[in-house]
Scaffold this motif. Structure first.
Motif, PDB file in Angstrom:
ATOM      1  N   ALA A 144       0.837  -1.209   0.000  1.00 15.28           N
ATOM      2  CA  ALA A 144       0.000   0.000   0.000  1.00 15.28           C
ATOM      3  C   ALA A 144       0.868   1.255   0.000  1.00 15.28           C
ATOM      4  CB  ALA A 144      -0.949  -0.007   1.199  1.00 15.28           C
ATOM      5  N   GLU A 145       1.947   1.228   0.760  1.00 17.46           N
ATOM      6  CA  GLU A 145       2.871   2.369   0.782  1.00 17.46           C
ATOM      7  C   GLU A 145       3.539   2.533  -0.581  1.00 17.46           C
ATOM      8  OE1 GLU A 145       4.607   5.703   2.359  1.00 17.46           O
ATOM      9  OE2 GLU A 145       3.080   4.441   3.301  1.00 17.46           O
ATOM     10  N   ALA A 146       3.914   1.416  -1.202  1.00 12.15           N
ATOM     11  CA  ALA A 146       4.526   1.476  -2.537  1.00 12.15           C
ATOM     12  C   ALA A 146       3.529   2.030  -3.560  1.00 12.15           C
ATOM     13  CB  ALA A 146       5.004   0.094  -2.957  1.00 12.15           C
ATOM     14  N   VAL A 147       2.263   1.665  -3.434  1.00  7.57           N
ATOM     15  CA  VAL A 147       1.232   2.185  -4.337  1.00  7.57           C
ATOM     16  C   VAL A 147       1.129   3.691  -4.175  1.00  7.57           C
ATOM     17  CG1 VAL A 147      -1.266   2.235  -4.771  1.00  7.57           C
ATOM     18  CG2 VAL A 147      -0.095   0.059  -4.486  1.00  7.57           C
ATOM     19  N   GLU A 148       1.154   4.152  -2.926  1.00  3.62           N
ATOM     20  CA  GLU A 148       1.060   5.594  -2.665  1.00  3.62           C
ATOM     21  C   GLU A 148       2.256   6.336  -3.267  1.00  3.62           C
ATOM     22  OE1 GLU A 148       0.982   8.393   1.247  1.00  3.62           O
ATOM     23  OE2 GLU A 148      -0.295   6.596   1.277  1.00  3.62           O
ATOM     24  N   ILE A 149       3.451   5.791  -3.084  1.00  5.33           N
ATOM     25  CA  ILE A 149       4.649   6.420  -3.650  1.00  5.33           C
ATOM     26  C   ILE A 149       4.573   6.412  -5.175  1.00  5.33           C
ATOM     27  CG2 ILE A 149       7.143   6.121  -3.945  1.00  5.33           C
ATOM     28  CD1 ILE A 149       7.193   5.086  -1.012  1.00  5.33           C
ATOM     29  N   LYS A 150       4.134   5.301  -5.755  1.00  6.10           N
ATOM     30  CA  LYS A 150       4.002   5.195  -7.213  1.00  6.10           C
ATOM     31  C   LYS A 150       3.011   6.237  -7.731  1.00  6.10           C
ATOM     32  CE  LYS A 150       2.210   2.113 -10.748  1.00  6.10           C
ATOM     33  NZ  LYS A 150       0.935   2.730 -11.003  1.00  6.10           N
ATOM     34  N   ASN A 151       1.884   6.374  -7.047  1.00  5.95           N
ATOM     35  CA  ASN A 151       0.875   7.345  -7.478  1.00  5.95           C
ATOM     36  C   ASN A 151       1.407   8.776  -7.391  1.00  5.95           C
ATOM     37  OD1 ASN A 151      -0.943   5.335  -8.049  1.00  5.95           O
ATOM     38  ND2 ASN A 151      -2.012   5.486  -6.095  1.00  5.95           N
ATOM     39  N   GLU A 152       2.186   9.081  -6.339  1.00  3.32           N
ATOM     40  CA  GLU A 152       2.787  10.418  -6.219  1.00  3.32           C
ATOM     41  C   GLU A 152       3.796  10.642  -7.333  1.00  3.32           C
ATOM     42  OE1 GLU A 152       4.450  10.909  -2.312  1.00  3.32           O
ATOM     43  OE2 GLU A 152       2.515  10.652  -1.334  1.00  3.32           O
ATOM     44  N   ASN A 153       4.585   9.642  -7.641  1.00  2.00           N
ATOM     45  CA  ASN A 153       5.580   9.770  -8.716  1.00  2.00           C
ATOM     46  C   ASN A 153       4.900   9.919 -10.076  1.00  2.00           C
ATOM     47  OD1 ASN A 153       7.792   9.636  -7.028  1.00  2.00           O
ATOM     48  ND2 ASN A 153       8.095   7.440  -7.316  1.00  2.00           N
ATOM     49  N   ASP A 154       3.790   9.231 -10.276  1.00  2.00           N
ATOM     50  CA  ASP A 154       3.053   9.353 -11.534  1.00  2.00           C
ATOM     51  C   ASP A 154       2.506  10.769 -11.716  1.00  2.00           C
ATOM     52  OD1 ASP A 154       3.591   6.746 -12.131  1.00  2.00           O
ATOM     53  OD2 ASP A 154       1.595   5.994 -11.603  1.00  2.00           O
ATOM     54  N   LEU A 155       2.140  11.416 -10.622  1.00  2.00           N
ATOM     55  CA  LEU A 155       1.610  12.782 -10.683  1.00  2.00           C
ATOM     56  C   LEU A 155       2.690  13.820 -10.950  1.00  2.00           C
ATOM     57  CD1 LEU A 155      -1.003  12.739  -7.780  1.00  2.00           C
ATOM     58  CD2 LEU A 155      -1.458  12.691 -10.244  1.00  2.00           C
ATOM     59  N   THR A 156       3.936  13.547 -10.513  1.00  2.00           N
ATOM     60  CA  THR A 156       5.009  14.531 -10.667  1.00  2.00           C
ATOM     61  C   THR A 156       5.644  14.479 -12.050  1.00  2.00           C
ATOM     62  OG1 THR A 156       6.629  13.013  -9.679  1.00  2.00           O
ATOM     63  CG2 THR A 156       5.555  14.603  -8.221  1.00  2.00           C
ATOM     64  N   VAL A 157       5.419  13.444 -12.795  1.00  2.00           N
ATOM     65  CA  VAL A 157       6.068  13.319 -14.104  1.00  2.00           C
ATOM     66  C   VAL A 157       5.366  14.123 -15.145  1.00  2.00           C
ATOM     67  CG1 VAL A 157       6.586  11.724 -15.997  1.00  2.00           C
ATOM     68  CG2 VAL A 157       7.040  11.086 -13.642  1.00  2.00           C
TER      69      VAL A 157
END
Length: 157
Positions: A144-157
């Motif tokens: 779940a934490e990895a999903v959250e980090i992935k989603n944040e990274n997807d938004l910053t790109v």
């Protein structure tokens, strides 16, 4: 240590999951015989022959409920493996599937704790169910934490 490819490992896990489901279906047909044999087996405390007919029915019901929970957890794991095979690992759906399997472990734990009234070794299985459920909860939290980090990274790109 033997190293196998990711693809082979996933396919092997899927095959084992399918075999487990088939074994559960077979188990459903032989469950009454197995539970009666278990009830009639003497142990250190004595013969369980003093179990009433109503209690025998409760043991059969608990056994079938355990089997149903196992089959449901197996379907969840099979679904998760299919998602992993397609590359959908770090998603909310994957987290949800892991959460479901962990709750299945806790449900099996409760059913084996009930069976501990008649079969003392069931308490050990119940303890193992708690441990496995907690391990899966930890893995679920990490994913779940990895999903959250992935989603944040997807938004910053």
């Amino acid at each position: 240590m033997l190293k196998v490819s990711n693809k082979f490992s996933i396919n092997l896990s899927i095959a084992i999951s399918i075999l487990f489901f088939i074994a559960c279906i077979v188990g459903a047909f032989i469950m009454p015989t197995l539970t009666n044999m278990l009830i009639d087996t003497p142990d250190n405390i004595g013969n369980r022959g003093d179990i009433t007919e109503t209690e025998r029915i409760l043991v059969h019901i608990a056994a079938y409920l355990i089997l149903a929970v196992f089959m449901f957890a197996d379907v969840l794991m099979f679904t998760l493996l299919q998602r992993v095979k397609r590359g959908f690992v770090f998603t909310e759906k994957s987290v949800s599937l892991i959460r479901g399997v962990s709750w299945c472990c806790f449900a099996v734990c409760m059913l084996f704790a009930f069976l501990g009234i008649y079969f003392q070794l069931s308490f050990i299985v119940a303890f193992l169910g708690i441990f496995l459920g907690v391990c899966l909860r930890v893995i679920k939290n990490v994913i779940a934490e990895a999903v959250e980090i992935k989603n944040e990274n997807d938004l910053t790109v």
